[in-house]
Design an enzyme around this catalytic site. Structure first.
Site, PDB file in Angstrom:
ATOM      1  N   ARG A 199      -1.892 -41.081  -9.101  1.00  0.00           N
ATOM      2  CA  ARG A 199      -3.315 -40.989  -8.806  1.00  0.00           C
ATOM      3  C   ARG A 199      -3.954 -42.335  -9.104  1.00  0.00           C
ATOM      4  NH1 ARG A 199      -2.732 -37.353  -5.850  1.00  0.00           N
ATOM      5  NH2 ARG A 199      -3.629 -35.259  -5.970  1.00  0.00           N
TER       6      ARG A 199
ATOM      7  N   GLU B 105     -10.775 -43.538  -3.317  1.00  0.00           N
ATOM      8  CA  GLU B 105     -10.259 -43.443  -1.952  1.00  0.00           C
ATOM      9  C   GLU B 105     -11.356 -43.010  -0.992  1.00  0.00           C
ATOM     10  OE1 GLU B 105      -6.783 -40.948  -2.010  1.00  0.00           O
ATOM     11  OE2 GLU B 105      -5.830 -42.181  -3.511  1.00  0.00           O
TER      12      GLU B 105
ATOM     13  N   HIS C 204      -2.475 -43.202   0.948  1.00  0.00           N
ATOM     14  CA  HIS C 204      -2.196 -41.916   0.290  1.00  0.00           C
ATOM     15  C   HIS C 204      -1.377 -41.003   1.211  1.00  0.00           C
ATOM     16  CE1 HIS C 204      -3.789 -38.810  -2.860  1.00  0.00           C
ATOM     17  NE2 HIS C 204      -2.542 -38.545  -2.483  1.00  0.00           N
TER      18      HIS C 204
HETATM   19  C1  DGY Z   1      -0.922 -34.017  -3.911  1.00  0.00           C
HETATM   20  O1  DGY Z   1      -0.366 -33.002  -3.500  1.00  0.00           O
HETATM   21  O2  DGY Z   1      -1.356 -34.120  -5.059  1.00  0.00           O
HETATM   22  C2  DGY Z   1      -1.091 -35.132  -2.938  1.00  0.00           C
HETATM   23  O3  DGY Z   1      -1.373 -36.337  -3.595  1.00  0.00           O
HETATM   24  C3  DGY Z   1      -2.217 -34.805  -1.979  1.00  0.00           C
HETATM   25  O4  DGY Z   1      -3.292 -34.371  -2.717  1.00  0.00           O
END
Ligand code: DGY
Length: 321
Positions: free
Chosen positions: A240, A269, A287
């Site tokens: 993250r 983001e 992402h």
């Molecule tokens: C997750 O599944 O956490 C991916 O990063 C998409 O949110």
């Protein structure tokens, strides 16, 4: 009774159709992120809301007036965009989609590792720009990955899957730091050594982040911890964005405190800290860790199983709270 199931974003077609057999599905045809007022409206009108990482469900929304939602069936494994304590307080169950995106995300971490170390994204830009004038012994030299030391921060499913790929595929030595130890058989399989963060950072040639975003991991990688990494090291983040202080990373990349980085996630983001996209020593992806057809369908099916269980009054398979 027909239940309203509110999808905040479009899902793979096959899963949307399957969901329609469970209730009245409200789709977001434009597939733009919902505004705060639209999220509030969803909570006030649908018993089940299916959010994703782009929807911020904070306490003010979850504890607001006339909230009808009883289940947030998240499309994704990470749930840091949902205030879990507030959901609990409001009597709203939250589920996620663990397991099904492990390999896809580990693949993207592997891709970032290789493209950052071997400068492949930069090389691709070089060819497309017409700047390539031919092979020469000193052109675009990079860093070999095979046999080097990988430091893994967060040894959950994805961290372990990534460790397996780089240990068995690239002969990397595995160091890790994590809240809990790897299962003994896995640690043996990978000859993995558990260290504290500081030792891991100072001994690794590459560091890959796989920890969840929590108050404890916010800005875990900052000016000080970047300074503990080796000058030739590369940082990979598929976890993250807010695990990394992006301003500090920009500074570290600009001043060669570390050699490079590969990022799939960002603090705000889709906005990047200004200047990041001008650097050649960072690989930037949008992402897309879980973004394979197979995985996105599996994530949808997993969320659907949570919805089904909720409607049947059964135990939720992937209950967060
Ligand atoms: C997750 O599944 O956490 C991916 O990063 C998409 O949110």
């Amino acid at each position: 009774m027909i239940q309203n199931i509110h999808l905040t974003r479009r899902w793979p077609n096959a899963v949307e159709s399957d969901l329609e057999s469970l209730g009245k599905v409200v789709r977001n045809e434009s597939d733009e992120p919902l505004s705060r007022e639209e999220l509030r409206h969803a909570l006030q009108t649908a018993e089940i809301v299916c959010p994703t990482v782009t929807d911020q469900f904070d306490a003010e929304l979850l504890l607001g007036d006339q909230v009808k939602t009883r289940l947030l069936a998240n499309f994704g494994v990470g749930f840091n965009h949902i205030d879990i304590e507030a959901a609990k307080h409001a009597g709203i169950s939250v589920t996620n989609t663990p397991g099904v995106l492990t390999d896809a995300t580990a693949e993207i971490a592997l891709n970032l590792l290789l493209s950052s170390a071997r400068r492949t994204a930069e090389g691709e830009r070089h060819v497309r720009a017409g700047a390539w004038v031919g092979w020469r012994p000193t052109h675009m030299l990079s860093t070999q990955v095979t046999g080097k030391t990988m430091g893994i921060v967060g040894a959950g499913r994805i961290g372990i899957a990534f460790a397996r790929k780089v240990h068995h595929g690239l002969g990397m030595k595995i160091l890790y730091t994590s809240r809990s130890e790897m299962p003994e058989s896995v640690a043996l399989e990978l000859s993995a050594t558990r260290l504290d963060l500081n030792d891991l950072l100072s001994q690794s040639d590459f560091v890959s982040l796989h920890c969840p975003a929590t108050p404890e991991t916010r800005h875990l990688i900052n000016a000080e911890t970047l300074g503990q990494m080796q000058g030739h090291a590369h940082l990979i983040n598929t976890a993250r964005g807010d695990v990394v202080d992006e301003e500090a990373l920009l500074d570290a990349l600009q001043n060669q405190v570390i050699a490079g980085a590969g990022l799939d996630v960002y603090e705000q983001e889709p906005v990047l800290v200004p200047g990041l996209d001008t650097l050649d020593n960072v690989v930037l992806l949008p992402h897309m860790g879980s973004g394979t057809v197979e995985t996105r369908e599996a994530m949808g099916q997993c969320a659907l199983r949570n919805v089904q269980a909720f409607l049947a009054g059964e135990l939720l398979p992937n209950k967060v709270v």
